[in-house]
Motif scaffolding. Structure first.
Motif, short mmCIF file in Angstrom:
data_model
loop_
_atom_site.label_atom_id
_atom_site.label_comp_id
_atom_site.label_asym_id
_atom_site.label_seq_id
_atom_site.Cartn_x
_atom_site.Cartn_y
_atom_site.Cartn_z
N GLU A 1 1.15 -1.37 0.45
CA GLU A 1 0.09 -0.09 -0.06
C GLU A 1 0.49 0.84 -0.11
O GLU A 1 2.07 1.39 0.05
CB GLU A 1 -0.92 0.39 0.70
CG GLU A 1 -0.39 0.11 2.68
CD GLU A 1 -1.02 0.67 3.64
OE1 GLU A 1 -1.91 0.66 3.65
OE2 GLU A 1 -0.89 -0.22 4.95
N ALA A 2 0.23 2.51 -0.41
CA ALA A 2 0.90 3.65 -0.32
C ALA A 2 -0.03 4.45 0.38
O ALA A 2 -1.38 4.30 0.20
CB ALA A 2 1.35 4.24 -1.77
N ILE A 3 1.01 5.41 1.15
CA ILE A 3 -0.46 5.97 2.62
C ILE A 3 -0.12 7.77 2.20
O ILE A 3 1.31 7.89 2.17
CB ILE A 3 0.13 6.33 3.79
CG1 ILE A 3 -0.40 3.97 4.17
CG2 ILE A 3 -1.20 6.27 4.39
CD1 ILE A 3 -0.20 3.87 5.36
N SER A 4 -0.34 8.78 1.87
CA SER A 4 -0.53 10.13 1.33
C SER A 4 -0.19 10.71 2.72
O SER A 4 -0.92 10.07 4.00
CB SER A 4 -1.77 9.99 0.78
OG SER A 4 -1.48 10.11 -1.04
N GLY A 5 0.43 11.30 3.07
CA GLY A 5 1.16 12.23 3.80
C GLY A 5 1.58 12.95 4.01
O GLY A 5 2.20 14.64 3.27
N TYR A 6 2.16 13.35 5.64
CA TYR A 6 2.89 14.97 5.87
C TYR A 6 3.90 14.67 6.75
O TYR A 6 4.14 14.27 7.44
CB TYR A 6 1.99 15.33 6.32
CG TYR A 6 0.59 15.73 5.36
CD1 TYR A 6 0.39 16.65 4.56
CD2 TYR A 6 -0.12 15.92 5.83
CE1 TYR A 6 -0.77 16.92 3.75
CE2 TYR A 6 -1.72 15.92 5.55
CZ TYR A 6 -1.45 16.40 4.57
OH TYR A 6 -3.03 17.28 3.69
N ASN B 1 0.31 17.43 13.90
CA ASN B 1 -1.07 16.72 13.35
C ASN B 1 -1.61 17.96 12.38
O ASN B 1 -2.19 17.96 12.35
CB ASN B 1 -2.09 16.55 14.30
CG ASN B 1 -1.31 15.67 15.58
OD1 ASN B 1 -1.38 14.76 14.79
ND2 ASN B 1 -1.72 15.68 16.56
N PRO B 2 -0.43 18.49 10.84
CA PRO B 2 -0.68 18.67 10.14
C PRO B 2 -2.17 19.04 9.61
O PRO B 2 -2.14 17.39 8.97
CB PRO B 2 0.57 19.20 9.70
CG PRO B 2 0.81 18.13 9.62
CD PRO B 2 0.69 16.99 10.60
N GLN C 1 -3.00 23.49 6.14
CA GLN C 1 -1.66 24.01 7.00
C GLN C 1 -0.16 24.03 5.83
O GLN C 1 0.26 24.94 6.02
CB GLN C 1 -1.47 23.75 8.68
CG GLN C 1 -2.56 24.38 9.03
CD GLN C 1 -2.26 23.54 10.21
OE1 GLN C 1 -2.05 22.38 10.78
NE2 GLN C 1 -3.23 24.12 11.40
N VAL C 2 -0.39 22.57 5.47
CA VAL C 2 0.85 22.51 4.92
C VAL C 2 1.24 22.87 3.30
O VAL C 2 1.79 23.78 3.55
CB VAL C 2 0.47 20.48 4.10
CG1 VAL C 2 2.30 20.01 4.04
CG2 VAL C 2 1.20 20.00 5.81
N THR C 3 0.18 23.52 2.62
CA THR C 3 0.25 23.75 1.51
C THR C 3 0.70 25.31 1.13
O THR C 3 0.75 26.19 0.73
CB THR C 3 -1.10 23.57 0.88
OG1 THR C 3 -1.80 23.73 1.47
CG2 THR C 3 -0.98 22.38 0.47
N THR D 1 5.22 24.91 7.59
CA THR D 1 5.02 23.98 8.53
C THR D 1 6.53 23.46 8.48
O THR D 1 6.91 22.97 9.47
CB THR D 1 3.68 23.63 8.59
OG1 THR D 1 4.32 22.61 6.96
CG2 THR D 1 2.60 23.95 8.58
N GLY D 2 7.65 23.72 7.05
CA GLY D 2 8.60 22.54 7.01
C GLY D 2 8.25 20.94 6.49
O GLY D 2 8.98 20.85 6.15
N HIS D 3 6.71 20.83 6.33
CA HIS D 3 6.30 19.26 5.48
C HIS D 3 6.19 18.90 4.52
O HIS D 3 6.03 20.61 3.87
CB HIS D 3 4.76 19.19 6.26
CG HIS D 3 5.03 18.53 7.51
ND1 HIS D 3 5.49 17.87 8.80
CD2 HIS D 3 4.49 19.34 9.21
CE1 HIS D 3 5.53 17.69 9.97
NE2 HIS D 3 4.66 18.61 10.15
N PHE D 4 6.18 18.31 4.09
CA PHE D 4 6.01 18.13 2.41
C PHE D 4 4.93 16.86 2.35
O PHE D 4 4.79 16.54 3.54
CB PHE D 4 7.54 17.17 1.77
CG PHE D 4 9.08 18.10 2.26
CD1 PHE D 4 9.49 17.85 0.57
CD2 PHE D 4 9.24 17.76 3.11
CE1 PHE D 4 10.98 18.42 0.62
CE2 PHE D 4 10.78 18.71 3.48
CZ PHE D 4 11.61 18.35 2.07
#
Length: 221
Positions: free
Chosen positions: A59-64, A71-72, A76-78, A82-85
């Motif tokens: 499986e492939a799981i989308s996330g940050y 818990n972004p 918030q990320v886009t 936040t520094g997240h990808f």
């Protein structure tokens, strides 16, 4: 009657215990055979859709990941800061597909020369990256990057970063590429799967990867 039932029950109980033991052993074995590759390749819908087609990927799981905010949310990320990808955790069976093979496919499925985002999606959250959690993964990622850079003949800007906590994205992002819910898009009302295809085509992802990698491009044929 009780003594007969007791004698008959003992083999049945033993058989049940054996079955439970085998099931537990199978579960442990399955868990031991699952490894994880975490990458950022622009829109996580696309990365998820690509890698779930690979034999051996469970499986492939989308996330940050990669940032500091706990818990972004997608918004918030886009929005940045936040520094997240946008990232994807790829769970795979190493007896069927290797970590190195998946790395090779990943590097040939994105624009590794673009440090400002991916395709039509711009900003830090859409940058590419490979996240590693141990020295073996780091060595493999650096080797894959060096090999791909040599094959491409251009500098690859995709960094190899130490893994941080991975936060799964909101439920509506998971398996978006095959979703059936009706959504309103700039192309009009569409099913999620149709909206995904329209977005991917309009964003120019496959066209750019094909231009960059030619016959070596992954997932564009």
């Amino acid at each position: 009657m009780m003594s007969i039932l007791s004698r008959n029950a003992k083999p049945a109980v033993l058989f049940l215990a054996i079955l439970l033991g085998l099931a537990a052993q199978g579960t442990r074995s399955h868990a031991a055979n699952v490894e994880t590759l975490t990458v950022a390749g622009g829109c996580f819908w696309c990365v998820e859709a690509d890698f779930e087609k690979v034999d051996g990927v469970i499986e492939a799981i989308s996330g940050y990941t990669g940032g500091s905010k706990e818990n972004p949310t997608y918004k918030q990320v886009t929005a940045g800061g936040t520094g997240h990808f946008e990232a994807v955790q790829i769970k795979f069976d190493p007896s069927k597909v290797s970590y190195e093979s998946l790395l090779q496919k990943f590097l040939r499925s994105v624009d590794v020369t673009d440090a400002g985002g991916q395709f039509c999606d711009r900003g830090d959250s859409y940058r590419t990256a490979i996240f590693v959690s141990n020295p073996a993964q780091k060595a493999a990622a650096l080797a894959a990057k060096t090999e791909a850079e040599s094959a491409l003949g251009q500098k690859i800007v995709t960094p190899v970063l130490d893994a941080k906590k991975f936060y799964p994205a909101e439920d509506y992002h998971q398996n978006y590429y095959k979703g059936t819910n009706l959504v309103l898009t700039r192309f009009g009302p569409k099913r999620q799967s149709e909206a995904y295809k329209a977005y991917r085509n309009a964003c120019g992802r496959d066209a750019r990867v094909q231009q960059l990698w030619g016959k070596a491009a992954a997932f564009t044929h």
